[in-house]
Design an enzyme around this catalytic site. Structure first.
Site, PDB file in Angstrom:
ATOM      1  N   ARG A 114      -1.670   4.946   0.933  1.00 19.58           N
ATOM      2  CA  ARG A 114      -1.188   4.277   2.148  1.00 19.58           C
ATOM      3  C   ARG A 114      -0.851   5.306   3.212  1.00 19.58           C
ATOM      4  O   ARG A 114      -0.525   6.460   2.891  1.00 19.58           O
ATOM      5  CB  ARG A 114       0.026   3.403   1.845  1.00 19.58           C
ATOM      6  CG  ARG A 114       1.248   4.119   1.262  1.00 19.58           C
ATOM      7  CD  ARG A 114       2.135   4.753   2.287  1.00 19.58           C
ATOM      8  NE  ARG A 114       3.442   5.116   1.752  1.00 19.58           N
ATOM      9  CZ  ARG A 114       4.222   6.045   2.260  1.00 19.58           C
ATOM     10  NH1 ARG A 114       3.822   6.759   3.296  1.00 19.58           N
ATOM     11  NH2 ARG A 114       5.400   6.305   1.729  1.00 19.58           N
ATOM     12  N   GLU A 213       9.316  -0.556   6.779  1.00 22.76           N
ATOM     13  CA  GLU A 213       9.974   0.692   7.204  1.00 22.76           C
ATOM     14  C   GLU A 213       9.281   1.307   8.428  1.00 22.76           C
ATOM     15  O   GLU A 213       9.934   1.909   9.281  1.00 22.76           O
ATOM     16  CB  GLU A 213       9.971   1.673   6.033  1.00 22.76           C
ATOM     17  CG  GLU A 213      10.642   2.981   6.336  1.00 22.76           C
ATOM     18  CD  GLU A 213      10.668   3.897   5.115  1.00 22.76           C
ATOM     19  OE1 GLU A 213      10.944   3.420   4.004  1.00 22.76           O
ATOM     20  OE2 GLU A 213      10.405   5.100   5.291  1.00 22.76           O
ATOM     21  N   ARG A 217       2.038  -0.237   7.629  1.00 19.81           N
ATOM     22  CA  ARG A 217       1.689   0.527   6.440  1.00 19.81           C
ATOM     23  C   ARG A 217       0.288   0.055   6.095  1.00 19.81           C
ATOM     24  O   ARG A 217       0.087  -1.133   5.781  1.00 19.81           O
ATOM     25  CB  ARG A 217       2.654   0.250   5.285  1.00 19.81           C
ATOM     26  CG  ARG A 217       4.025   0.916   5.448  1.00 19.81           C
ATOM     27  CD  ARG A 217       3.904   2.412   5.230  1.00 19.81           C
ATOM     28  NE  ARG A 217       5.118   3.154   5.543  1.00 19.81           N
ATOM     29  CZ  ARG A 217       6.072   3.462   4.658  1.00 19.81           C
ATOM     30  NH1 ARG A 217       5.978   3.046   3.411  1.00 19.81           N
ATOM     31  NH2 ARG A 217       7.102   4.181   5.017  1.00 19.81           N
ATOM     32  N   CYS A 259      11.143   7.569   8.684  1.00 19.22           N
ATOM     33  CA  CYS A 259      11.754   8.472   7.697  1.00 19.22           C
ATOM     34  C   CYS A 259      11.065   9.833   7.795  1.00 19.22           C
ATOM     35  O   CYS A 259       9.834   9.897   7.773  1.00 19.22           O
ATOM     36  CB  CYS A 259      11.598   7.896   6.289  1.00 19.22           C
ATOM     37  SG  CYS A 259      12.238   8.983   4.993  1.00 19.22           S
ATOM     38  N   THR A 261      10.460  12.006   5.709  1.00 18.81           N
ATOM     39  CA  THR A 261       9.579  12.353   4.574  1.00 18.81           C
ATOM     40  C   THR A 261       8.149  11.898   4.816  1.00 18.81           C
ATOM     41  O   THR A 261       7.237  12.345   4.138  1.00 18.81           O
ATOM     42  CB  THR A 261      10.047  11.699   3.256  1.00 18.81           C
ATOM     43  OG1 THR A 261       9.947  10.277   3.377  1.00 18.81           O
ATOM     44  CG2 THR A 261      11.464  12.084   2.906  1.00 18.81           C
ATOM     45  N   ARG A 268       0.890   8.534   1.365  1.00 16.70           N
ATOM     46  CA  ARG A 268       1.290   8.628  -0.045  1.00 16.70           C
ATOM     47  C   ARG A 268       0.117   8.142  -0.875  1.00 16.70           C
ATOM     48  O   ARG A 268      -0.272   6.973  -0.793  1.00 16.70           O
ATOM     49  CB  ARG A 268       2.542   7.799  -0.344  1.00 16.70           C
ATOM     50  CG  ARG A 268       3.128   8.133  -1.730  1.00 16.70           C
ATOM     51  CD  ARG A 268       4.513   7.551  -1.919  1.00 16.70           C
ATOM     52  NE  ARG A 268       4.482   6.167  -2.355  1.00 16.70           N
ATOM     53  CZ  ARG A 268       4.426   5.773  -3.637  1.00 16.70           C
ATOM     54  NH1 ARG A 268       4.390   6.667  -4.610  1.00 16.70           N
ATOM     55  NH2 ARG A 268       4.418   4.496  -3.940  1.00 16.70           N
ATOM     56  N   ARG A 297       7.692   8.221  -9.507  1.00 14.20           N
ATOM     57  CA  ARG A 297       8.448   6.981  -9.223  1.00 14.20           C
ATOM     58  C   ARG A 297       8.250   6.009 -10.371  1.00 14.20           C
ATOM     59  O   ARG A 297       7.350   6.173 -11.198  1.00 14.20           O
ATOM     60  CB  ARG A 297       7.954   6.313  -7.925  1.00 14.20           C
ATOM     61  CG  ARG A 297       8.225   7.113  -6.671  1.00 14.20           C
ATOM     62  CD  ARG A 297       7.860   6.345  -5.400  1.00 14.20           C
ATOM     63  NE  ARG A 297       8.095   7.179  -4.222  1.00 14.20           N
ATOM     64  CZ  ARG A 297       8.009   6.757  -2.968  1.00 14.20           C
ATOM     65  NH1 ARG A 297       7.686   5.504  -2.710  1.00 14.20           N
ATOM     66  NH2 ARG A 297       8.234   7.584  -1.957  1.00 14.20           N
ATOM     67  N   GLU A 302       9.586   2.882  -5.083  1.00 11.27           N
ATOM     68  CA  GLU A 302      10.698   3.810  -4.933  1.00 11.27           C
ATOM     69  C   GLU A 302      11.992   3.213  -5.498  1.00 11.27           C
ATOM     70  O   GLU A 302      12.254   2.031  -5.343  1.00 11.27           O
ATOM     71  CB  GLU A 302      10.886   4.110  -3.443  1.00 11.27           C
ATOM     72  CG  GLU A 302      11.744   5.310  -3.209  1.00 11.27           C
ATOM     73  CD  GLU A 302      11.621   5.808  -1.781  1.00 11.27           C
ATOM     74  OE1 GLU A 302      11.267   5.021  -0.896  1.00 11.27           O
ATOM     75  OE2 GLU A 302      11.898   6.997  -1.586  1.00 11.27           O
TER      76      GLU A 302
HETATM   77  P1  ADP Z   1       5.360   3.057  -0.361  1.00  5.37           P
HETATM   78  O1  ADP Z   1       4.353   3.681  -1.233  1.00  5.37           O
HETATM   79  O2  ADP Z   1       4.694   2.196   0.663  1.00  5.37           O
HETATM   80  O3  ADP Z   1       6.292   4.057   0.214  1.00  5.37           O
HETATM   81  P2  ADP Z   1       6.834   1.880  -2.656  1.00  5.37           P
HETATM   82  O4  ADP Z   1       7.068   3.126  -3.431  1.00  5.37           O
HETATM   83  O5  ADP Z   1       7.984   0.972  -2.468  1.00  5.37           O
HETATM   84  O6  ADP Z   1       6.324   2.098  -1.169  1.00  5.37           O
HETATM   85  O7  ADP Z   1       5.640   1.099  -3.328  1.00  5.37           O
HETATM   86  C1  ADP Z   1       5.187  -0.105  -2.789  1.00  5.37           C
HETATM   87  C2  ADP Z   1       4.441  -0.947  -3.803  1.00  5.37           C
HETATM   88  O8  ADP Z   1       3.212  -0.324  -4.107  1.00  5.37           O
HETATM   89  C3  ADP Z   1       5.190  -1.126  -5.106  1.00  5.37           C
HETATM   90  O9  ADP Z   1       5.014  -2.451  -5.576  1.00  5.37           O
HETATM   91  C4  ADP Z   1       4.477  -0.166  -6.022  1.00  5.37           C
HETATM   92  O10 ADP Z   1       4.557  -0.516  -7.392  1.00  5.37           O
HETATM   93  C5  ADP Z   1       3.068  -0.291  -5.516  1.00  5.37           C
HETATM   94  N1  ADP Z   1       2.217   0.838  -5.889  1.00  5.37           N
HETATM   95  C6  ADP Z   1       2.389   2.136  -5.574  1.00  5.37           C
HETATM   96  N2  ADP Z   1       1.415   2.894  -6.097  1.00  5.37           N
HETATM   97  C7  ADP Z   1       0.597   2.048  -6.764  1.00  5.37           C
HETATM   98  C8  ADP Z   1      -0.598   2.211  -7.518  1.00  5.37           C
HETATM   99  N3  ADP Z   1      -1.174   3.408  -7.687  1.00  5.37           N
HETATM  100  N4  ADP Z   1      -1.161   1.095  -8.062  1.00  5.37           N
HETATM  101  C9  ADP Z   1      -0.609  -0.125  -7.891  1.00  5.37           C
HETATM  102  N5  ADP Z   1       0.501  -0.333  -7.187  1.00  5.37           N
HETATM  103  C10 ADP Z   1       1.095   0.730  -6.627  1.00  5.37           C
HETATM  104  C1  CIR Z   2      16.750   8.119   0.715  1.00  8.21           C
HETATM  105  O1  CIR Z   2      17.182   8.954   1.515  1.00  8.21           O
HETATM  106  O2  CIR Z   2      16.863   8.212  -0.497  1.00  8.21           O
HETATM  107  C2  CIR Z   2      16.016   6.923   1.297  1.00  8.21           C
HETATM  108  N1  CIR Z   2      16.288   6.854   2.696  1.00  8.21           N
HETATM  109  C3  CIR Z   2      14.519   7.048   1.032  1.00  8.21           C
HETATM  110  C4  CIR Z   2      13.934   8.384   1.396  1.00  8.21           C
HETATM  111  C5  CIR Z   2      12.425   8.408   1.316  1.00  8.21           C
HETATM  112  N2  CIR Z   2      11.986   8.702   0.012  1.00  8.21           N
HETATM  113  C6  CIR Z   2      11.240   9.745  -0.351  1.00  8.21           C
HETATM  114  O3  CIR Z   2      11.651  10.609  -1.107  1.00  8.21           O
HETATM  115  N3  CIR Z   2      10.001   9.785   0.113  1.00  8.21           N
END
Ligand code: ADP
Ligand code: CIR
Length: 344
Positions: A114, A213, A217, A259, A261, A268, A297, A302
């Site tokens: 993404r 966020e 995305r 953010c 990061t 990501r 993760r 997250e």
């Molecule tokens: P982001 O990657 O957009 O920062 P999250 O860590 O919250 O946000 O993940 C968003 C969603 O994407 C979650 O439901 C997570 O399980 C899913 N996800 C992340 N990576 C994968 C993957 N490789 N395959 C399937 N689902 C994924």
């Molecule tokens: C935090 O500070 O923990 C949240 N605001 C999420 C930060 C983003 N996460 C990350 O490590 N990519």
């Protein structure tokens, strides 16, 4: 508005509490961006949530310059990126050297990449008004409705979505969750659920979240470990959307995101991968992850936990490295993790 220096618990490890000194606080506490965003707002999430890993959010591109004495060291600590450096992009799928690291499908369940994007002429989510957020929803969903072929699909606003459909989309890993306390304290959940939603194609291999966020995305995902296919689809989708929208970008920080990061590529690249043996030796697991600039993760994104020995493994660095390098980091690390799991 002036405020007093926040107190953090003794065990606080966030980058905010490491880098917010009384001197920096004094120098920045009365500054306000043209969109009315203040230091108090920028640090509110990390003050409310001392267990944050970072703890700060930007309200607009100007936040990164106006509050640079705080943001710069945080950016340096997370990405290893210096204040005088320049960000370079390379989103060319032909430059990627990442075959499927698991062609038999023994380890990798799915691959997802993404990027975050925000419109150049509208503040970021923490400082956006309700009317501006709704305008983003209209502009982005209209642009998406013009996509064709395998990228064509429909937009589903969160408001009015049946609870069962929302829950299913979340548990299938397609949709963001509600109520994240870090986003809540950053002002990113204001007026929920209005203005938010998800676009996806028929196969749910191309998806766009609106007004989570970040304003957008843009997501490419599919079962298995064909990283090249996932990356190519995403590159194509981003290019198509750039025809009708101008995203916030600076030569220094790349794509501007709420953010720090996510600055730079805002990318990501992750796999959901079965690593039950490594999962029972977190020290060894984390050592390999650190050596390859990876983040571990849980299975529901997250701040979630692993289930059934399946982890979400992704690139940690996003700024000062190209899109191709982000995916290369993930690929090289996943190859090393599979090797370690196999040899146990
Ligand atoms: P982001 O990657 O957009 O920062 P999250 O860590 O919250 O946000 O993940 C968003 C969603 O994407 C979650 O439901 C997570 O399980 C899913 N996800 C992340 N990576 C994968 C993957 N490789 N395959 C399937 N689902 C994924
Ligand atoms: C935090 O500070 O923990 C949240 N605001 C999420 C930060 C983003 N996460 C990350 O490590 N990519």
């Amino acid at each position: 508005m002036s405020l007093t220096f926040p107190t953090f618990p003794k065990n606080c490890r966030s980058l905010l509490c490491q880098y917010l000194t009384p001197e920096i606080f004094e120098a920045l506490k009365d500054k306000t961006t043209a969109n009315g965003y203040t230091l108090a707002q920028a640090i509110h999430s990390g003050v409310q949530n001392p267990d944050s890993s970072i703890g700060v959010y930007a309200g607009d591109a100007e936040s990164y310059t106006l509050f640079a004495p705080l943001f710069d060291p945080i950016i340096k600590a997370y990405h290893g990126f210096d204040p005088q450096s320049r960000h370079y992009s390379n989103f060319n799928p032909d430059a990627l050297n990442a075959d499927n690291p698991d062609p038999e499908g023994a380890y990798i369940v799915s691959t997802r990449i993404r990027v975050g994007r925000n419109l150049a002429d509208i503040p970021l989510g923490p400082a956006i008004s309700k009317a501006q957020r709704n305008e983003v929803e209209v502009r982005v969903s209209q642009a998406l409705s013009r996509l064709e072929g395998d990228l064509g699909g429909s937009y589903y606003p969160l408001q009015g979505m049946r609870d069962a459909d929302t829950a299913q989309l979340i548990s299938d890993h397609f949709l963001f969750k509600a109520g994240d306390r870090f986003l809540e304290a950053a002002g990113l959940n204001r007026d929920w659920p209005e203005g938010r939603g998800i676009f996806h194609n028929n196969d749910k291999t191309f998806l766009v979240w609106i007004n989570e966020e970040d304003q957008l995305r843009i997501i490419s995902m599919q079962h298995g470990g064909n990283i090249g296919e996932v990356f190519s689809r995403l590159a194509r989708a981003v290019k198509a959307l750039e025809q009708s929208m101008t995203f916030s970008y600076s030569d220094h920080l790349g794509y501007i995101t709420s953010c720090p990061t996510n600055l730079g590529t805002a990318m990501r690249a992750s796999v959901h991968i079965k690593l039950p043996k490594l999962g029972s030796d977190m020290k060894a697991f984390e050592a390999i992850a650190d050596a390859h600039h990876l983040q571990i993760r849980g299975i529901h994104g997250e701040h979630s936990q692993s289930e059934g020995g399946i982890y979400d493994i992704s690139n940690r660095r996003r700024l000062g490295v190209s899109e191709v390098q982000c995916v290369q980091d993930m690929y090289d690390g996943v190859v090393a993790l599979i090797e370690a799991e196999r040899s146990r």
